[in-house]
Design an enzyme around this catalytic site. Sequence first.
Site, PDB file in Angstrom:
ATOM      1  N   VAL A 283     -15.726   0.457  -3.272  1.00 50.87           N
ATOM      2  CA  VAL A 283     -16.669   1.306  -4.015  1.00 50.87           C
ATOM      3  C   VAL A 283     -17.787   1.783  -3.083  1.00 50.87           C
ATOM      4  O   VAL A 283     -18.113   2.980  -3.028  1.00 50.87           O
ATOM      5  CB  VAL A 283     -17.252   0.559  -5.244  1.00 50.87           C
ATOM      6  CG1 VAL A 283     -18.356   1.366  -5.897  1.00 50.87           C
ATOM      7  CG2 VAL A 283     -16.149   0.263  -6.262  1.00 50.87           C
TER       8      VAL A 283
ATOM      9  N   LYS B 153     -12.534 -20.921  -1.851  1.00 54.27           N
ATOM     10  CA  LYS B 153     -12.958 -20.932  -3.256  1.00 54.27           C
ATOM     11  C   LYS B 153     -12.096 -21.883  -4.076  1.00 54.27           C
ATOM     12  O   LYS B 153     -12.592 -22.513  -5.022  1.00 54.27           O
ATOM     13  CB  LYS B 153     -12.894 -19.519  -3.839  1.00 54.27           C
ATOM     14  CG  LYS B 153     -13.960 -18.578  -3.301  1.00 54.27           C
ATOM     15  CD  LYS B 153     -15.364 -18.961  -3.771  1.00 54.27           C
ATOM     16  CE  LYS B 153     -16.394 -17.905  -3.417  1.00 54.27           C
ATOM     17  NZ  LYS B 153     -17.760 -18.318  -3.774  1.00 54.27           N
TER      18      LYS B 153
ATOM     19  N   LYS C 171      -1.772   2.878  -4.202  1.00 53.28           N
ATOM     20  CA  LYS C 171      -1.232   2.547  -5.534  1.00 53.28           C
ATOM     21  C   LYS C 171      -1.693   1.167  -5.996  1.00 53.28           C
ATOM     22  O   LYS C 171      -1.499   0.797  -7.156  1.00 53.28           O
ATOM     23  CB  LYS C 171       0.293   2.582  -5.499  1.00 53.28           C
ATOM     24  CG  LYS C 171       0.830   4.000  -5.430  1.00 53.28           C
ATOM     25  CD  LYS C 171       2.336   4.012  -5.594  1.00 53.28           C
ATOM     26  CE  LYS C 171       2.884   5.419  -5.398  1.00 53.28           C
ATOM     27  NZ  LYS C 171       4.207   5.417  -4.769  1.00 53.28           N
TER      28      LYS C 171
ATOM     29  N   TYR D  28     -11.204 -17.315   2.434  1.00 57.56           N
ATOM     30  CA  TYR D  28     -11.889 -17.032   1.173  1.00 57.56           C
ATOM     31  C   TYR D  28     -11.118 -17.626  -0.009  1.00 57.56           C
ATOM     32  O   TYR D  28     -11.681 -18.380  -0.804  1.00 57.56           O
ATOM     33  CB  TYR D  28     -12.043 -15.518   1.020  1.00 57.56           C
ATOM     34  CG  TYR D  28     -12.940 -15.103  -0.120  1.00 57.56           C
ATOM     35  CD1 TYR D  28     -14.273 -15.475  -0.166  1.00 57.56           C
ATOM     36  CD2 TYR D  28     -12.448 -14.310  -1.152  1.00 57.56           C
ATOM     37  CE1 TYR D  28     -15.098 -15.081  -1.217  1.00 57.56           C
ATOM     38  CE2 TYR D  28     -13.269 -13.902  -2.202  1.00 57.56           C
ATOM     39  CZ  TYR D  28     -14.584 -14.297  -2.230  1.00 57.56           C
ATOM     40  OH  TYR D  28     -15.400 -13.908  -3.263  1.00 57.56           O
TER      41      TYR D  28
HETATM   42  N1  UDP Z   1      -9.821  -0.210   0.304  1.00 59.88           N
HETATM   43  C1  UDP Z   1      -9.581   1.111   0.681  1.00 59.88           C
HETATM   44  N2  UDP Z   1     -10.521   1.758   1.448  1.00 59.88           N
HETATM   45  C2  UDP Z   1     -11.683   1.177   1.814  1.00 59.88           C
HETATM   46  C3  UDP Z   1     -11.944  -0.169   1.409  1.00 59.88           C
HETATM   47  C4  UDP Z   1     -10.980  -0.822   0.659  1.00 59.88           C
HETATM   48  O1  UDP Z   1      -8.531   1.693   0.374  1.00 59.88           O
HETATM   49  O2  UDP Z   1     -12.498   1.840   2.476  1.00 59.88           O
HETATM   50  C5  UDP Z   1      -8.826  -0.894  -0.544  1.00 59.88           C
HETATM   51  C6  UDP Z   1      -8.406  -2.267  -0.051  1.00 59.88           C
HETATM   52  O3  UDP Z   1      -7.310  -2.156   0.839  1.00 59.88           O
HETATM   53  C7  UDP Z   1      -8.023  -2.966  -1.336  1.00 59.88           C
HETATM   54  C8  UDP Z   1      -8.937  -2.335  -2.388  1.00 59.88           C
HETATM   55  O4  UDP Z   1      -9.415  -1.126  -1.811  1.00 59.88           O
HETATM   56  O5  UDP Z   1      -6.686  -2.689  -1.679  1.00 59.88           O
HETATM   57  C9  UDP Z   1     -10.111  -3.199  -2.789  1.00 59.88           C
HETATM   58  O6  UDP Z   1     -10.742  -3.619  -1.622  1.00 59.88           O
HETATM   59  P1  UDP Z   1     -12.161  -4.348  -1.609  1.00 59.88           P
HETATM   60  O7  UDP Z   1     -12.440  -4.728  -0.192  1.00 59.88           O
HETATM   61  O8  UDP Z   1     -13.176  -3.522  -2.298  1.00 59.88           O
HETATM   62  O9  UDP Z   1     -12.002  -5.633  -2.512  1.00 59.88           O
HETATM   63  P2  UDP Z   1     -10.917  -6.803  -2.696  1.00 59.88           P
HETATM   64  O10 UDP Z   1      -9.724  -6.542  -1.812  1.00 59.88           O
HETATM   65  O11 UDP Z   1     -11.629  -8.040  -2.337  1.00 59.88           O
HETATM   66  O12 UDP Z   1     -10.567  -6.702  -4.119  1.00 59.88           O
END
Ligand code: UDP
Length: 317
Positions: free
Chosen positions: A189, A150, A209, A146
């Site tokens: 989310v 990109k 964190k 990814y």
């Molecule tokens: N994350 C989490 N629980 C979940 C899904 C994601 O704690 O059920 C955490 C993940 O490890 C990351 C953050 O949330 O640190 C954002 O993850 P997401 O997949 O939404 O987006 P991205 O990593 O692409 O910003």
Amino acid sequence: MRGTALVSGVAGFLGSHLAERLLGEGYRVIGIDNFVTGRRENLRTLQRSPAFTLLRGDLARPLALPRANAIFHLACPASPPQYLRIPIATLEVNAFGTAQLLAHAKKCGARMLLTSTSEVYGDPEVHPQPETYWGHVNPNGIRSCYDEGKRFAEALAMAWHRERDVSVRIARIFNTYGPRMAPDDGRVVSNFLVAGWKGEPLRVQGTGKQTRSFCYVHDMVEGLVRLFHAEEVDGPVNLGNPDTELTILELANQVRKLTGERSEIVFDTRGEDDPERRRPDISKAKKLLGWSPATPFPKGLALTADYFRELVEARSA
Ligand code: UDP
């Protein structure tokens, strides 16, 4: 009629919202999707309009593309569990897919907007992240399909702009949320809201964190449209909400409260190369586009929670 817009990834969360906005602006919209991560239900509103046409196809393979004067390239799996499942297709749509659309933009004399990502900054050592930061990316780690996909797409867009004079716009999109996210998409989310409404555990990966800054989908669409129409834009532009940087644990607590406090918060393993902190510096977007996000996080989260509650209730009925 403003002309014809091609929207790749039209059945995705962001693609479907953007396509609706373009129809509202008077464009005829031709949406492209291969439904690898896109969903038919996202097209319901669009398909009621006679100005919308769906072209089912994989952009990573040669397609007969209709003429257009505006091209929006959103096709790409964007959630980590999705792109980690299909890393080759992720790289291919960013390489061949982007190349195909840029060549088409040249042929039609169209402007093209490429949706890039905050992931081009990798696990950033600069905080918040301005466009001038070159990033801290593992070039062959598991997320590289990814990140590097990109980054290549950005490089390709700039090359077509410099060498062949194609008008390109590059949006670096930071975490965006809102109705129509796929419930099984795997992003934080959607995962938390679905689990919250089901009364199941909210699984925080790592210590919780780590931070993300969350932008409501309508604000993002507004930013994309303004960027597309703006003149004199040089290089990529960050779009995201710098005012909503939250730790994942803070997000879990907010979702828990919003969904009736039935879920417990549990801790899970953290993904490899997961970025520690992320917040956009949007000075460039503010100056060039007069844009900044307007939706406060509690409002956006409540709207998104309503969407997921209906979805969860419909599935359990
Ligand atoms: N994350 C989490 N629980 C979940 C899904 C994601 O704690 O059920 C955490 C993940 O490890 C990351 C953050 O949330 O640190 C954002 O993850 P997401 O997949 O939404 O987006 P991205 O990593 O692409 O910003």
